[in-house]
Structure formats: C-alpha cells, structure tokens
Design a protein around this motif. Structure first.
Motif, PDB file in Angstrom:
ATOM      1  N   VAL A   9      -8.254  -1.344  -4.508  1.00  0.00           N
ATOM      2  CA  VAL A   9      -8.969  -1.821  -3.003  1.00  0.00           C
ATOM      3  C   VAL A   9      -7.263  -2.806  -2.173  1.00  0.00           C
ATOM      4  O   VAL A   9      -7.257  -2.156  -0.628  1.00  0.00           O
ATOM      5  N   PHE A  10      -6.659  -3.538  -2.598  1.00  0.00           N
ATOM      6  CA  PHE A  10      -6.199  -3.914  -1.898  1.00  0.00           C
ATOM      7  C   PHE A  10      -5.087  -3.826  -1.489  1.00  0.00           C
ATOM      8  O   PHE A  10      -4.211  -3.659  -0.718  1.00  0.00           O
ATOM      9  N   VAL A  11      -4.872  -2.438  -2.591  1.00  0.00           N
ATOM     10  CA  VAL A  11      -2.622  -2.266  -2.712  1.00  0.00           C
ATOM     11  C   VAL A  11      -3.215  -1.242  -0.678  1.00  0.00           C
ATOM     12  O   VAL A  11      -2.342  -0.829  -0.790  1.00  0.00           O
ATOM     13  N   THR A  12      -4.048  -0.215  -1.320  1.00  0.00           N
ATOM     14  CA  THR A  12      -4.533   0.735  -0.494  1.00  0.00           C
ATOM     15  C   THR A  12      -4.632   0.025   1.125  1.00  0.00           C
ATOM     16  O   THR A  12      -4.147   0.106   1.877  1.00  0.00           O
ATOM     17  N   MET A  17      -1.990  -1.407   6.320  1.00  0.00           N
ATOM     18  CA  MET A  17      -1.963  -2.152   7.483  1.00  0.00           C
ATOM     19  C   MET A  17      -0.082  -2.081   8.006  1.00  0.00           C
ATOM     20  O   MET A  17       0.898  -2.200   6.224  1.00  0.00           O
ATOM     21  N   ASP A  18      -0.011  -1.928   9.220  1.00  0.00           N
ATOM     22  CA  ASP A  18       1.722  -2.207   9.394  1.00  0.00           C
ATOM     23  C   ASP A  18       1.610  -3.764   8.226  1.00  0.00           C
ATOM     24  O   ASP A  18       3.005  -3.712   8.291  1.00  0.00           O
ATOM     25  N   ARG A  19       1.678  -4.874   9.013  1.00  0.00           N
ATOM     26  CA  ARG A  19       1.465  -6.389   8.416  1.00  0.00           C
ATOM     27  C   ARG A  19       0.688  -6.808   8.265  1.00  0.00           C
ATOM     28  O   ARG A  19      -0.593  -7.211   8.918  1.00  0.00           O
ATOM     29  N   PRO A  20      -0.260  -6.756   6.867  1.00  0.00           N
ATOM     30  CA  PRO A  20      -1.450  -7.108   5.940  1.00  0.00           C
ATOM     31  C   PRO A  20      -1.249  -8.377   6.231  1.00  0.00           C
ATOM     32  O   PRO A  20      -0.492  -9.064   5.686  1.00  0.00           O
ATOM     33  N   PRO A  21      -3.134  -8.397   6.929  1.00  0.00           N
ATOM     34  CA  PRO A  21      -2.783 -10.816   6.449  1.00  0.00           C
ATOM     35  C   PRO A  21      -2.418 -11.488   4.866  1.00  0.00           C
ATOM     36  O   PRO A  21      -2.591 -10.678   3.790  1.00  0.00           O
ATOM     37  N   PHE A  26      -2.182 -12.223  -1.258  1.00  0.00           N
ATOM     38  CA  PHE A  26      -3.550 -13.058  -1.835  1.00  0.00           C
ATOM     39  C   PHE A  26      -4.600 -12.815  -3.111  1.00  0.00           C
ATOM     40  O   PHE A  26      -4.061 -12.548  -4.437  1.00  0.00           O
ATOM     41  N   GLY A  27      -5.018 -11.608  -2.301  1.00  0.00           N
ATOM     42  CA  GLY A  27      -6.204 -11.200  -3.311  1.00  0.00           C
ATOM     43  C   GLY A  27      -5.500 -10.173  -4.268  1.00  0.00           C
ATOM     44  O   GLY A  27      -6.013  -9.611  -5.639  1.00  0.00           O
ATOM     45  N   ALA A  28      -4.703  -9.408  -4.172  1.00  0.00           N
ATOM     46  CA  ALA A  28      -4.214  -8.795  -4.895  1.00  0.00           C
ATOM     47  C   ALA A  28      -3.611  -9.105  -5.698  1.00  0.00           C
ATOM     48  O   ALA A  28      -3.925  -9.362  -6.743  1.00  0.00           O
ATOM     49  N   ALA A  29      -2.930 -10.240  -5.504  1.00  0.00           N
ATOM     50  CA  ALA A  29      -2.088 -11.082  -6.606  1.00  0.00           C
ATOM     51  C   ALA A  29      -3.126 -11.602  -7.794  1.00  0.00           C
ATOM     52  O   ALA A  29      -3.022 -11.514  -9.028  1.00  0.00           O
ATOM     53  N   VAL A  30      -4.660 -12.576  -6.883  1.00  0.00           N
ATOM     54  CA  VAL A  30      -5.734 -12.073  -8.186  1.00  0.00           C
ATOM     55  C   VAL A  30      -5.862 -11.305  -9.007  1.00  0.00           C
ATOM     56  O   VAL A  30      -6.002 -11.383 -10.328  1.00  0.00           O
ATOM     57  N   SER A  31      -6.176 -10.481  -7.723  1.00  0.00           N
ATOM     58  CA  SER A  31      -7.211  -9.247  -9.268  1.00  0.00           C
ATOM     59  C   SER A  31      -6.448  -9.222 -10.015  1.00  0.00           C
ATOM     60  O   SER A  31      -6.242  -8.068 -10.681  1.00  0.00           O
ATOM     61  N   ALA A  32      -5.203  -8.852 -10.015  1.00  0.00           N
ATOM     62  CA  ALA A  32      -3.628  -7.930 -10.966  1.00  0.00           C
ATOM     63  C   ALA A  32      -3.463  -8.959 -12.356  1.00  0.00           C
ATOM     64  O   ALA A  32      -3.954  -8.799 -13.531  1.00  0.00           O
TER      65      ALA A  32
END
Length: 138
Positions: A9-12, A17-21, A26-32
């Motif tokens: 979901v976070f990668v998608t 998004m052009d410039r993701p917040p 951070f959510g992608a890093a924690v989930s990974a």
C-alpha cells in the motif's frame, strides 16, 4: 502478512504521488522492517535449518549442569541434585559436527550434549548408539 500488504500500500501511494508526505515514507520503512523481522522469525522457527542454527547458538553457551546418557534415559545433575528424564520425554535428536541436540515434543531444543564434553571418542559413539536406539534422528 499484514506487513507485506502495508508495504504494498505504501509503495503504491509513493508511486501515485508526485511528492509523497514523509509519513508515507516512514510507514513504508516501518512496514518493511516488520515484514523482514517476521520472515526471519518464520525461518528460525519453521524450518529445520533455522532450528539447527538457533540450537547451535544455545549449544555454545556454557553449561552449569552435568548430563549422562543411559539405558533408562538422560540424567541431569546440577547443584547436588539429580533428575532422570525417561526417553519418552524427548521426541528426537539432531547430531551436528560438534554436538547432539535432544528435542522435546514440540520439536524445540531441550538439551545439548557437546561432543567435546566426552573424554573419549568411544563415549561419543556410545551416546550416538543410545540416542539412535531410543530416539528418531531428525
């Protein structure tokens, strides 16, 4: 599994998004990180290779007890007390180059018998014979 879905979901979100917040990154890093931790735990608990690796580390720790293997079972001695564990207490054993690992009913390591603790190679062979007669090898 949830961590893998969260990573997807976070990668998608990052790709759309052009410039993701920063919260998305951070959510992608924690989930990974959680997904990698769960995969490591699965490998250590669910595969024979992982159980051997985990017991290898346990087997290298210093022991404060004395163990003897006999026809009736395995005798544990510590602090002046002795306890005989009959053979049906254990579910099997694994022999490695440096030790015998005796497994409990759940498949986890119960006891390690380092081969260096035997004063004679004949005693190692006798232990191997008793374990082979009483317990299935894994």
């Amino acid at each position: 599994m949830t961590s893998v879905v969260a990573v997807a979901v976070f990668v998608t979100l990052q790709m759309r998004m052009d410039r993701p917040p920063p919260v998305v990154l951070f959510g992608a890093a924690v989930s990974a990180a959680l997904a990698l931790r769960y995969a490591r735990t699965f490998l250590l608990l669910a595969t024979p290779w992982g159980r051997r690796r985990a017991t290898k580390r346990v087997g290298d720790a210093p022991h404060e007890h004395e163990v003897s293997v006999g026809e009736d079972g395995i005798t544990l001695r510590a602090d002046g007390h002795s306890r005989l564990e009959p053979w049906d207490t254990y579910a099997g054993y694994i022999e490695t180059e440096r030790q015998f690992i005796v497994l409990q009913g759940s498949g986890g390591p119960t006891l390690t018998l380092p081969k260096r603790a035997f004063p004679d190679a004949a005693l190692v062979a006798e232990c191997r014979r008793l374990l082979g007669e009483r317990l299935p090898a894994r």
